[in-house]
Write a protein that holds these residues in place. Structure first.
Motif, PDB file in Angstrom:
ATOM      1  N   GLY A  84       0.823  -1.209   0.000  1.00 56.63           N
ATOM      2  CA  GLY A  84       0.000   0.000   0.000  1.00 56.63           C
ATOM      3  C   GLY A  84       0.855   1.256   0.000  1.00 56.63           C
ATOM      4  N   LEU A  85       1.936   1.243   0.755  1.00 53.05           N
ATOM      5  CA  LEU A  85       2.839   2.399   0.790  1.00 53.05           C
ATOM      6  C   LEU A  85       3.456   2.620  -0.583  1.00 53.05           C
ATOM      7  CD1 LEU A  85       4.140   4.653   2.420  1.00 53.05           C
ATOM      8  CD2 LEU A  85       5.949   3.043   3.063  1.00 53.05           C
ATOM      9  N   LEU A  86       3.882   1.542  -1.193  1.00 58.15           N
ATOM     10  CA  LEU A  86       4.440   1.626  -2.545  1.00 58.15           C
ATOM     11  C   LEU A  86       3.422   2.255  -3.491  1.00 58.15           C
ATOM     12  CD1 LEU A  86       6.458  -1.095  -4.254  1.00 58.15           C
ATOM     13  CD2 LEU A  86       4.441  -0.262  -5.395  1.00 58.15           C
ATOM     14  N   TRP A  87       2.163   1.793  -3.451  1.00 62.67           N
ATOM     15  CA  TRP A  87       1.113   2.325  -4.322  1.00 62.67           C
ATOM     16  C   TRP A  87       0.867   3.802  -4.061  1.00 62.67           C
ATOM     17  CZ3 TRP A  87      -2.817  -2.092  -2.954  1.00 62.67           C
ATOM     18  CH2 TRP A  87      -2.453  -3.263  -3.640  1.00 62.67           C
ATOM     19  N   PHE A  88       0.664   4.162  -2.791  1.00 60.47           N
ATOM     20  CA  PHE A  88       0.304   5.552  -2.482  1.00 60.47           C
ATOM     21  C   PHE A  88       1.455   6.520  -2.698  1.00 60.47           C
ATOM     22  CE2 PHE A  88      -3.452   3.661  -0.615  1.00 60.47           C
ATOM     23  CZ  PHE A  88      -4.422   4.578  -1.011  1.00 60.47           C
ATOM     24  N   GLU A  89       2.683   6.092  -2.485  1.00 60.20           N
ATOM     25  CA  GLU A  89       3.819   6.972  -2.797  1.00 60.20           C
ATOM     26  C   GLU A  89       3.895   7.225  -4.298  1.00 60.20           C
ATOM     27  OE1 GLU A  89       6.905   6.258   0.901  1.00 60.20           O
ATOM     28  OE2 GLU A  89       7.192   5.044  -0.910  1.00 60.20           O
ATOM     29  N   LEU A  96      -0.805  14.530 -10.532  1.00 57.35           N
ATOM     30  CA  LEU A  96      -1.481  15.247 -11.618  1.00 57.35           C
ATOM     31  C   LEU A  96      -2.122  14.273 -12.596  1.00 57.35           C
ATOM     32  CD1 LEU A  96       0.872  18.253 -12.458  1.00 57.35           C
ATOM     33  CD2 LEU A  96      -1.377  18.305 -11.347  1.00 57.35           C
ATOM     34  N   PHE A  97      -1.379  13.249 -12.979  1.00 61.08           N
ATOM     35  CA  PHE A  97      -1.916  12.263 -13.913  1.00 61.08           C
ATOM     36  C   PHE A  97      -3.120  11.547 -13.313  1.00 61.08           C
ATOM     37  CE2 PHE A  97      -2.143   7.755 -15.082  1.00 61.08           C
ATOM     38  CZ  PHE A  97      -2.473   7.880 -16.417  1.00 61.08           C
ATOM     39  N   PHE A  98      -2.966  11.004 -12.114  1.00 60.58           N
ATOM     40  CA  PHE A  98      -4.051  10.223 -11.513  1.00 60.58           C
ATOM     41  C   PHE A  98      -5.253  11.101 -11.171  1.00 60.58           C
ATOM     42  CE2 PHE A  98      -0.444   7.362 -10.973  1.00 60.58           C
ATOM     43  CZ  PHE A  98      -0.995   6.191 -11.464  1.00 60.58           C
ATOM     44  N   SER A  99      -5.009  12.314 -10.706  1.00 58.08           N
ATOM     45  CA  SER A  99      -6.121  13.233 -10.440  1.00 58.08           C
ATOM     46  C   SER A  99      -6.888  13.522 -11.711  1.00 58.08           C
ATOM     47  CB  SER A  99      -5.609  14.553  -9.859  1.00 58.08           C
ATOM     48  OG  SER A  99      -5.063  14.367  -8.600  1.00 58.08           O
ATOM     49  N   TRP A 160     -11.371   8.565  -3.646  1.00 54.94           N
ATOM     50  CA  TRP A 160     -11.711   9.400  -2.496  1.00 54.94           C
ATOM     51  C   TRP A 160     -10.509  10.244  -2.078  1.00 54.94           C
ATOM     52  CZ3 TRP A 160      -9.311   9.374   2.229  1.00 54.94           C
ATOM     53  CH2 TRP A 160      -9.889  10.177   3.214  1.00 54.94           C
ATOM     54  N   TRP A 161      -9.332   9.623  -2.027  1.00 55.62           N
ATOM     55  CA  TRP A 161      -8.109  10.296  -1.591  1.00 55.62           C
ATOM     56  C   TRP A 161      -7.809  11.496  -2.478  1.00 55.62           C
ATOM     57  CZ3 TRP A 161      -2.563   9.538  -3.033  1.00 55.62           C
ATOM     58  CH2 TRP A 161      -1.670   9.978  -2.042  1.00 55.62           C
ATOM     59  N   PHE A 162      -7.912  11.300  -3.801  1.00 59.31           N
ATOM     60  CA  PHE A 162      -7.642  12.406  -4.722  1.00 59.31           C
ATOM     61  C   PHE A 162      -8.731  13.463  -4.685  1.00 59.31           C
ATOM     62  CE2 PHE A 162      -4.602   9.506  -6.874  1.00 59.31           C
ATOM     63  CZ  PHE A 162      -3.499  10.335  -6.829  1.00 59.31           C
ATOM     64  N   LYS A 163      -9.987  13.048  -4.680  1.00 58.06           N
ATOM     65  CA  LYS A 163     -11.097  14.009  -4.686  1.00 58.06           C
ATOM     66  C   LYS A 163     -11.134  14.868  -3.437  1.00 58.06           C
ATOM     67  CE  LYS A 163     -14.046  11.544  -7.896  1.00 58.06           C
ATOM     68  NZ  LYS A 163     -15.243  10.737  -8.095  1.00 58.06           N
ATOM     69  N   ASN A 164     -10.562  14.374  -2.353  1.00 62.02           N
ATOM     70  CA  ASN A 164     -10.536  15.125  -1.104  1.00 62.02           C
ATOM     71  C   ASN A 164      -9.186  15.793  -0.848  1.00 62.02           C
ATOM     72  OD1 ASN A 164     -13.226  14.703   0.394  1.00 62.02           O
ATOM     73  ND2 ASN A 164     -12.724  12.703  -0.467  1.00 62.02           N
ATOM     74  N   GLY A 165      -8.399  15.933  -1.894  1.00 59.48           N
ATOM     75  CA  GLY A 165      -7.131  16.652  -1.774  1.00 59.48           C
ATOM     76  C   GLY A 165      -6.069  15.939  -0.980  1.00 59.48           C
ATOM     77  N   LYS A 166      -6.052  14.612  -1.038  1.00 60.71           N
ATOM     78  CA  LYS A 166      -5.058  13.785  -0.332  1.00 60.71           C
ATOM     79  C   LYS A 166      -4.952  14.198   1.138  1.00 60.71           C
ATOM     80  CE  LYS A 166      -1.971  14.908  -3.205  1.00 60.71           C
ATOM     81  NZ  LYS A 166      -0.748  15.216  -3.841  1.00 60.71           N
ATOM     82  N   PRO A 167      -6.046  14.015   1.903  1.00 58.71           N
ATOM     83  CA  PRO A 167      -6.078  14.489   3.289  1.00 58.71           C
ATOM     84  C   PRO A 167      -5.129  13.761   4.243  1.00 58.71           C
ATOM     85  CG  PRO A 167      -8.008  13.145   2.843  1.00 58.71           C
ATOM     86  CD  PRO A 167      -7.285  13.330   1.533  1.00 58.71           C
ATOM     87  N   HIS A 168      -4.640  12.601   3.854  1.00 53.98           N
ATOM     88  CA  HIS A 168      -3.727  11.833   4.699  1.00 53.98           C
ATOM     89  C   HIS A 168      -2.468  11.510   3.886  1.00 53.98           C
ATOM     90  CE1 HIS A 168      -7.104  11.412   7.380  1.00 53.98           C
ATOM     91  NE2 HIS A 168      -7.798  10.797   6.451  1.00 53.98           N
ATOM     92  N   PRO A 169      -1.320  11.443   4.553  1.00 48.00           N
ATOM     93  CA  PRO A 169      -0.081  11.092   3.842  1.00 48.00           C
ATOM     94  C   PRO A 169      -0.100   9.636   3.386  1.00 48.00           C
ATOM     95  CG  PRO A 169       0.323  11.219   6.203  1.00 48.00           C
ATOM     96  CD  PRO A 169      -1.102  11.681   5.985  1.00 48.00           C
ATOM     97  N   PRO A 170       0.735   9.306   2.389  1.00 47.10           N
ATOM     98  CA  PRO A 170       0.789   7.922   1.896  1.00 47.10           C
ATOM     99  C   PRO A 170       1.013   6.893   2.998  1.00 47.10           C
ATOM    100  CG  PRO A 170       1.973   9.326   0.389  1.00 47.10           C
ATOM    101  CD  PRO A 170       1.603  10.183   1.589  1.00 47.10           C
ATOM    102  N   SER A 171       1.819   7.229   3.998  1.00 50.25           N
ATOM    103  CA  SER A 171       2.092   6.259   5.065  1.00 50.25           C
ATOM    104  C   SER A 171       0.830   5.895   5.843  1.00 50.25           C
ATOM    105  CB  SER A 171       3.167   6.797   6.018  1.00 50.25           C
ATOM    106  OG  SER A 171       2.752   8.038   6.573  1.00 50.25           O
TER     107      SER A 171
END
Length: 192
Positions: A84-89, A96-99, A160-171
């Motif tokens: 999961g850390l690998l994915w979110f980092e 920009l691409f994923f958003s 959800w993470w992108f639409k909410n402005g990445k409210p939590h860090p990848p970790s």
């Protein structure tokens, strides 16, 4: 030197289409828009890509392949939190691409490719853990319903993470995702 110019043009074209997708729907974007934003001629765009669909398809394929390579390097017996850390980092690094892809009105093509990636990785992870730990998981290679459920949940969380402005860090996202994967991919009792 020619290779460097080609790479520079291709990167400018890719960046241009991503930026444009942040501003308007993909259907409204023209090759002229892309060439203007990239500061290259239309001919240059067509030299590298058949059309805007080919351009986006190659962009999607490039990111999916990079994610797959990272997963292969980590190994499919990696802990869910580590994966999961690998994915979110990676997602954060290329936000920009994923958003743009997830926010685009015509995102179903991308979303399906993204889901296919996660479905395959989940199957590989479960298979890798079964081999590595010699244990039986709650999810086997043949459990399409469970795999689909978990894969769709991952894509939904990423959206959800992108639409909410990445409210939590990848970790933190990796920790929460790892907990959810562990809970949903392991059975309390072995199957008979």
């Amino acid at each position: 030197m020619k290779d460097r110019r080609i790479r520079k043009s291709q990167e400018a074209i890719k960046a241009a289409v991503i930026e444009l997708m942040m501003d308007k729907s993909f259907d409204q974007i023209t090759i002229q828009d892309i060439s203007d934003r990239a500061d290259v001629s239309r001919r240059t765009v067509y030299l590298h890509y058949m059309d805007k669909f080919d351009l986006v398809d190659k962009l999607i394929e490039e990111h999916i392949n990079r994610l797959r390579e990272l997963c292969d390097i980590a190994g499919h017996d990696a802990e869910y939190t580590d994966m999961g850390l690998l994915w979110f980092e990676y997602l954060e690094k290329h936000h920009l691409f994923f958003s743009a892809m997830l926010a685009s009105r015509g995102n179903s093509f991308f979303r399906n490719r993204f889901l296919d990636f996660f479905l395959q990785e989940l199957k590989n992870m479960v298979k890798g853990k079964e081999i590595h730990e010699r244990s039986i998981t709650g999810l086997t290679e043949d459990d399409d319903v469970e795999t689909q459920f978990v894969g769709a949940a991952i894509v939904g969380v990423v959206e959800w993470w992108f639409k909410n402005g990445k409210p939590h860090p990848p970790s933190l996202m990796a920790q929460r995702m790892g907990t959810l994967l562990e809970r949903n991919l392991k059975a309390d009792t072995p199957k008979a």
